[in-house]
Design a protein around this motif. Structure first.
Motif, PDB file in Angstrom:
ATOM      1  N   ASN A  63      -8.304   6.261  -1.351  1.00 54.49           N
ATOM      2  CA  ASN A  63      -9.198   5.169  -0.985  1.00 54.49           C
ATOM      3  C   ASN A  63     -10.252   4.954  -2.050  1.00 54.49           C
ATOM      4  O   ASN A  63     -10.597   5.863  -2.802  1.00 54.49           O
ATOM      5  CB  ASN A  63      -9.948   5.490   0.316  1.00 54.49           C
TER       6      ASN A  63
ATOM      7  N   VAL B  19      -0.718   5.126  -0.366  1.00 57.95           N
ATOM      8  CA  VAL B  19      -0.406   5.722   0.936  1.00 57.95           C
ATOM      9  C   VAL B  19       0.995   6.319   0.866  1.00 57.95           C
ATOM     10  O   VAL B  19       1.930   5.666   0.430  1.00 57.95           O
ATOM     11  CB  VAL B  19      -0.483   4.672   2.064  1.00 57.95           C
TER      12      VAL B  19
ATOM     13  N   LYS C 181      -7.880   0.904   0.762  1.00 61.30           N
ATOM     14  CA  LYS C 181      -6.728   1.635   0.227  1.00 61.30           C
ATOM     15  C   LYS C 181      -6.340   1.049  -1.132  1.00 61.30           C
ATOM     16  O   LYS C 181      -6.423  -0.147  -1.350  1.00 61.30           O
ATOM     17  CB  LYS C 181      -5.531   1.540   1.167  1.00 61.30           C
TER      18      LYS C 181
ATOM     19  N   THR D 220      -3.725   9.304   1.940  1.00 60.42           N
ATOM     20  CA  THR D 220      -4.142   8.046   1.345  1.00 60.42           C
ATOM     21  C   THR D 220      -5.124   8.296   0.201  1.00 60.42           C
ATOM     22  O   THR D 220      -5.805   9.313   0.167  1.00 60.42           O
ATOM     23  CB  THR D 220      -4.850   7.133   2.369  1.00 60.42           C
TER      24      THR D 220
ATOM     25  N   TYR E  78       0.808  -1.211   0.000  1.00 59.80           N
ATOM     26  CA  TYR E  78       0.000   0.000   0.000  1.00 59.80           C
ATOM     27  C   TYR E  78       0.844   1.266   0.000  1.00 59.80           C
ATOM     28  O   TYR E  78       0.442   2.272  -0.543  1.00 59.80           O
ATOM     29  CB  TYR E  78      -0.932  -0.003   1.220  1.00 59.80           C
TER      30      TYR E  78
END
Length: 176
Positions: free
Chosen positions: A161, A173, A168, A159, A111
């Motif tokens: 999303n 991120v 995520k 982040t 992520y």
């Protein structure tokens, strides 16, 4: 291994244990992503390949019909991906170590973004002036370069999303 008298000095193994635990979690992540017996090894892994994709969001080749691009204008919204950007500017991380001393194990495979490429992008575009916000509720961007942020490696986290399911995105991120 220890005695209750306190006469014998024992080595503190917590830091070594945590290093071993991080490596174990990393190998477990690779295994769960299906790369434990990959003949090309982990060198051939792509960015974001270990991240779990949102199962409900439209993804070509996985959960969309073959002719989804030919949908009429009234039905195109069914195949749209709705994204949201979220940031927390209250998180602060002190400058403690360097990447050479504490290197990343996964290099953007999950992520978090690849840190070296991300920092290179920030140094290339870091001198561009940030547009000031006129909204009083979003004063965090206006205060980003205040004296309270000096000596910090990161002043927050941003982040990207899935707006409908709050999952995520791969490489969605990054530190701000």
């Amino acid at each position: 291994m220890t005695d209750n008298t306190g006469l014998l000095k024992h080595r503190d193994c917590y830091e070594v244990f945590m290093c071993m635990a991080h490596e174990f979690w990393h190998v477990k992540m690779l295994k769960q992503a299906g790369h434990s017996h990959d003949p090309s090894g982990i060198i051939a892994m792509q960015q974001g390949e270990c991240a779990v994709l949102c199962p409900a969001c439209p993804q070509p080749g996985k959960n969309l019909p073959d002719d989804w691009e030919l949908a009429p204008k009234g039905k195109r919204w069914l195949y749209g991906l709705f994204l949201a950007i979220d940031a927390n500017f209250c998180l602060k991380r002190q400058i403690v170590s360097k990447d050479a001393v504490d290197p990343s194990l996964s290099h953007g495979w999950g992520y978090f973004v690849n840190e070296t490429a991300y920092k290179t992008h920030l140094t290339d575009h870091g001198m561009e002036a940030q547009e000031k916000s006129m909204c009083t509720s979003h004063n965090a961007m206006n205060m980003a370069e205040s004296k309270s942020s000096k000596g910090l490696a990161a002043t927050g986290l941003g982040t990207i999303n899935c707006a409908q399911h709050n999952m995520k995105l791969p490489n969605g991120v990054g530190e701000v």
